[in-house]
Design a protein around this motif. Sequence first.
Motif, PDB file in Angstrom:
ATOM      1  N   ARG A  80       0.789  -1.147   0.001  1.00  0.00           N
ATOM      2  CA  ARG A  80       0.058  -0.040   0.180  1.00  0.00           C
ATOM      3  C   ARG A  80       0.953   1.361  -0.030  1.00  0.00           C
ATOM      4  NH1 ARG A  80      -3.178  -3.747   2.952  1.00  0.00           N
ATOM      5  NH2 ARG A  80      -2.209  -3.008   4.821  1.00  0.00           N
ATOM      6  N   ARG A  81       1.846   1.379   0.650  1.00  0.00           N
ATOM      7  CA  ARG A  81       2.863   2.368   0.934  1.00  0.00           C
ATOM      8  C   ARG A  81       3.653   2.835  -0.592  1.00  0.00           C
ATOM      9  NH1 ARG A  81       1.245   5.666   4.735  1.00  0.00           N
ATOM     10  NH2 ARG A  81       0.585   4.377   6.058  1.00  0.00           N
ATOM     11  N   TYR A  82       4.040   1.397  -1.126  1.00  0.00           N
ATOM     12  CA  TYR A  82       4.525   1.510  -2.356  1.00  0.00           C
ATOM     13  C   TYR A  82       3.426   2.016  -3.429  1.00  0.00           C
ATOM     14  CZ  TYR A  82       6.566  -0.118  -6.799  1.00  0.00           C
ATOM     15  OH  TYR A  82       7.177  -0.427  -7.917  1.00  0.00           O
ATOM     16  N   THR A  83       2.311   1.750  -3.618  1.00  0.00           N
ATOM     17  CA  THR A  83       1.316   2.258  -4.464  1.00  0.00           C
ATOM     18  C   THR A  83       1.114   3.666  -4.203  1.00  0.00           C
ATOM     19  OG1 THR A  83       0.419   0.033  -4.646  1.00  0.00           O
ATOM     20  CG2 THR A  83      -0.777   1.800  -5.466  1.00  0.00           C
ATOM     21  N   GLN A 143      18.842  12.091   0.268  1.00  0.00           N
ATOM     22  CA  GLN A 143      20.195  12.313   0.163  1.00  0.00           C
ATOM     23  C   GLN A 143      21.083  10.979   0.216  1.00  0.00           C
ATOM     24  OE1 GLN A 143      18.116  14.221   2.242  1.00  0.00           O
ATOM     25  NE2 GLN A 143      17.967  15.770   0.636  1.00  0.00           N
ATOM     26  N   GLY A 144      20.413   9.750   0.476  1.00  0.00           N
ATOM     27  CA  GLY A 144      21.226   8.656   0.559  1.00  0.00           C
ATOM     28  C   GLY A 144      21.742   8.076   1.767  1.00  0.00           C
ATOM     29  N   VAL A 145      21.188   8.973   2.678  1.00  0.00           N
ATOM     30  CA  VAL A 145      21.712   8.480   4.298  1.00  0.00           C
ATOM     31  C   VAL A 145      20.778   7.504   4.745  1.00  0.00           C
ATOM     32  CG1 VAL A 145      22.011   9.545   6.403  1.00  0.00           C
ATOM     33  CG2 VAL A 145      22.629  10.709   4.487  1.00  0.00           C
ATOM     34  N   LEU A 146      21.471   6.548   5.472  1.00  0.00           N
ATOM     35  CA  LEU A 146      20.436   5.541   6.232  1.00  0.00           C
ATOM     36  C   LEU A 146      19.818   6.338   7.342  1.00  0.00           C
ATOM     37  CD1 LEU A 146      19.535   2.739   6.619  1.00  0.00           C
ATOM     38  CD2 LEU A 146      21.449   2.346   8.174  1.00  0.00           C
ATOM     39  N   ARG A 147      18.452   6.579   7.236  1.00  0.00           N
ATOM     40  CA  ARG A 147      17.828   7.109   8.519  1.00  0.00           C
ATOM     41  C   ARG A 147      17.216   6.205   9.491  1.00  0.00           C
ATOM     42  NH1 ARG A 147      16.553  12.647   6.806  1.00  0.00           N
ATOM     43  NH2 ARG A 147      15.779  12.762   8.894  1.00  0.00           N
ATOM     44  N   HIS A 148      17.001   5.115   9.230  1.00  0.00           N
ATOM     45  CA  HIS A 148      16.228   4.127  10.167  1.00  0.00           C
ATOM     46  C   HIS A 148      16.695   2.830   9.768  1.00  0.00           C
ATOM     47  CE1 HIS A 148      13.717   7.632  11.270  1.00  0.00           C
ATOM     48  NE2 HIS A 148      13.390   7.832  10.177  1.00  0.00           N
ATOM     49  N   ARG A 149      16.809   1.980  10.959  1.00  0.00           N
ATOM     50  CA  ARG A 149      16.938   0.454  10.973  1.00  0.00           C
ATOM     51  C   ARG A 149      15.831   0.122  11.925  1.00  0.00           C
ATOM     52  NH1 ARG A 149      22.177  -0.003  11.820  1.00  0.00           N
ATOM     53  NH2 ARG A 149      22.982  -0.622   9.808  1.00  0.00           N
ATOM     54  N   VAL A 150      14.934  -0.898  11.314  1.00  0.00           N
ATOM     55  CA  VAL A 150      13.950  -1.004  12.450  1.00  0.00           C
ATOM     56  C   VAL A 150      13.657  -2.468  12.279  1.00  0.00           C
ATOM     57  CG1 VAL A 150      11.442  -0.961  13.023  1.00  0.00           C
ATOM     58  CG2 VAL A 150      12.756   0.886  11.979  1.00  0.00           C
ATOM     59  N   ALA A 151      13.913  -3.396  13.463  1.00  0.00           N
ATOM     60  CA  ALA A 151      13.898  -4.910  13.725  1.00  0.00           C
ATOM     61  C   ALA A 151      12.431  -5.232  13.954  1.00  0.00           C
ATOM     62  CB  ALA A 151      14.901  -5.452  14.488  1.00  0.00           C
ATOM     63  N   GLY A 152      11.721  -5.907  13.343  1.00  0.00           N
ATOM     64  CA  GLY A 152      10.433  -6.148  13.692  1.00  0.00           C
ATOM     65  C   GLY A 152       9.179  -5.406  12.849  1.00  0.00           C
ATOM     66  N   THR A 153       8.141  -5.793  13.440  1.00  0.00           N
ATOM     67  CA  THR A 153       6.786  -5.108  12.796  1.00  0.00           C
ATOM     68  C   THR A 153       6.892  -3.785  12.991  1.00  0.00           C
ATOM     69  OG1 THR A 153       5.395  -5.875  14.609  1.00  0.00           O
ATOM     70  CG2 THR A 153       5.707  -7.498  12.674  1.00  0.00           C
ATOM     71  N   GLY A 155       3.635  -0.792  12.604  1.00  0.00           N
ATOM     72  CA  GLY A 155       2.052  -0.452  12.263  1.00  0.00           C
ATOM     73  C   GLY A 155       2.122   0.338  11.123  1.00  0.00           C
ATOM     74  N   SER A 156       1.090   0.539  10.492  1.00  0.00           N
ATOM     75  CA  SER A 156       0.869   1.524   9.499  1.00  0.00           C
ATOM     76  C   SER A 156       1.152   2.720   9.861  1.00  0.00           C
ATOM     77  CB  SER A 156      -0.687   1.340   9.126  1.00  0.00           C
ATOM     78  OG  SER A 156      -1.026   2.255   8.137  1.00  0.00           O
ATOM     79  N   GLU A 157       0.676   3.093  11.092  1.00  0.00           N
ATOM     80  CA  GLU A 157       1.027   4.576  11.479  1.00  0.00           C
ATOM     81  C   GLU A 157       2.529   4.912  11.816  1.00  0.00           C
ATOM     82  OE1 GLU A 157      -1.151   2.586  13.159  1.00  0.00           O
ATOM     83  OE2 GLU A 157      -3.086   3.230  12.058  1.00  0.00           O
ATOM     84  N   ALA A 158       3.229   3.940  12.215  1.00  0.00           N
ATOM     85  CA  ALA A 158       4.675   3.896  12.652  1.00  0.00           C
ATOM     86  C   ALA A 158       5.361   4.220  11.341  1.00  0.00           C
ATOM     87  CB  ALA A 158       5.143   2.974  13.430  1.00  0.00           C
ATOM     88  N   LEU A 159       4.885   3.321  10.320  1.00  0.00           N
ATOM     89  CA  LEU A 159       5.518   3.215   9.026  1.00  0.00           C
ATOM     90  C   LEU A 159       5.484   4.925   8.414  1.00  0.00           C
ATOM     91  CD1 LEU A 159       7.459   1.911   6.961  1.00  0.00           C
ATOM     92  CD2 LEU A 159       5.465   0.835   6.081  1.00  0.00           C
ATOM     93  N   ALA A 160       4.158   5.033   8.506  1.00  0.00           N
ATOM     94  CA  ALA A 160       3.783   6.512   7.823  1.00  0.00           C
ATOM     95  C   ALA A 160       4.516   7.658   8.625  1.00  0.00           C
ATOM     96  CB  ALA A 160       2.240   6.841   7.953  1.00  0.00           C
ATOM     97  N   ALA A 161       4.690   7.567  10.130  1.00  0.00           N
ATOM     98  CA  ALA A 161       5.420   8.666  10.520  1.00  0.00           C
ATOM     99  C   ALA A 161       6.900   8.589  10.223  1.00  0.00           C
ATOM    100  CB  ALA A 161       5.308   8.340  12.126  1.00  0.00           C
ATOM    101  N   LEU A 166      10.508  12.172   5.568  1.00  0.00           N
ATOM    102  CA  LEU A 166      11.648  12.122   4.491  1.00  0.00           C
ATOM    103  C   LEU A 166      10.838  12.424   3.117  1.00  0.00           C
ATOM    104  CD1 LEU A 166      13.269   8.711   5.986  1.00  0.00           C
ATOM    105  CD2 LEU A 166      13.719  11.008   6.115  1.00  0.00           C
ATOM    106  N   LEU A 167       9.635  11.932   2.921  1.00  0.00           N
ATOM    107  CA  LEU A 167       9.071  12.198   1.510  1.00  0.00           C
ATOM    108  C   LEU A 167       8.852  13.688   1.492  1.00  0.00           C
ATOM    109  CD1 LEU A 167       6.682   9.274   1.343  1.00  0.00           C
ATOM    110  CD2 LEU A 167       8.563   9.587   0.007  1.00  0.00           C
ATOM    111  N   ALA A 168       8.601  14.455   2.462  1.00  0.00           N
ATOM    112  CA  ALA A 168       8.662  15.950   2.581  1.00  0.00           C
ATOM    113  C   ALA A 168       9.947  16.767   2.151  1.00  0.00           C
ATOM    114  CB  ALA A 168       7.967  16.462   3.814  1.00  0.00           C
ATOM    115  N   GLU A 169      10.866  16.275   2.261  1.00  0.00           N
ATOM    116  CA  GLU A 169      12.169  16.740   2.027  1.00  0.00           C
ATOM    117  C   GLU A 169      12.364  16.948   0.415  1.00  0.00           C
ATOM    118  OE1 GLU A 169      15.280  13.872   3.237  1.00  0.00           O
ATOM    119  OE2 GLU A 169      15.080  14.491   5.376  1.00  0.00           O
ATOM    120  N   GLU A 170      12.996  17.957  -0.045  1.00  0.00           N
ATOM    121  CA  GLU A 170      13.080  18.324  -1.378  1.00  0.00           C
ATOM    122  C   GLU A 170      14.134  17.366  -1.865  1.00  0.00           C
ATOM    123  OE1 GLU A 170      13.625  22.053  -3.221  1.00  0.00           O
ATOM    124  OE2 GLU A 170      12.455  23.108  -1.291  1.00  0.00           O
ATOM    125  N   VAL A 171      13.693  16.967  -3.178  1.00  0.00           N
ATOM    126  CA  VAL A 171      14.863  16.202  -3.895  1.00  0.00           C
ATOM    127  C   VAL A 171      16.123  17.116  -4.063  1.00  0.00           C
ATOM    128  CG1 VAL A 171      15.445  15.092  -6.287  1.00  0.00           C
ATOM    129  CG2 VAL A 171      13.081  15.055  -5.159  1.00  0.00           C
TER     130      VAL A 171
END
Length: 180
Positions: A80-83, A143-153, A155-161, A166-171
């Motif tokens: 869903r996030r990808y789409t 910018q090509g920087v690893l911002r998050h490494r998350v082990a485990g599940t 939730g939809s809200e956590a992934l969105a947060a 990051l998506l709001a940052e300018e290219v």
Amino acid sequence: MAVIHGLRRAVALAAAFFGCACGVAAAGPVPVDAPAPVLDVRLINGKLVKAQVLRGKVVVTMIWATWSPAARMQLGELQRRYTDGRGKGLEVLALSIDESIGEVREFWRARGYTMPVAMRSDAFFDHYGRVSTTPMYYIVDRQGVLRHRVAGTLGSEALAALLKPLLAEEVPPSERVARH
């Protein structure tokens, strides 16, 4: 003894610096807030995703397996996030640690997933480290920087947060030209 310890530390720091400067994999996984390794990915359909086409995008890589209930549960949300996010600069790579590419192909086809899927890669694990749980998320900013490494599940809200700022940052300007 202090001199020997100091020399060892200096040699280790020099090796880490020159190893990174020369493009050699440093010992241990890339830390969060450090530049992410630039890696091409071969998808299970045979297509090669060149690292350069991911520049300027937010990239979510999820390590998963068909035999992992937690990872399988997360794939629908990731799809869903990808789409929803592709037009906003989101790219997703699902990296399977299964043994059989045939099982992964059948699993993907049966569920109708359209996000890119690849098999595990020694190069990926050499740079990011081995995983001890699935799913495992790696989120890289525009910018090509690893911002998050998350082990485990997640939730939809956590992934969105995690993705929203990051998506709001300018290219980056250099990527605007390169992608046209």
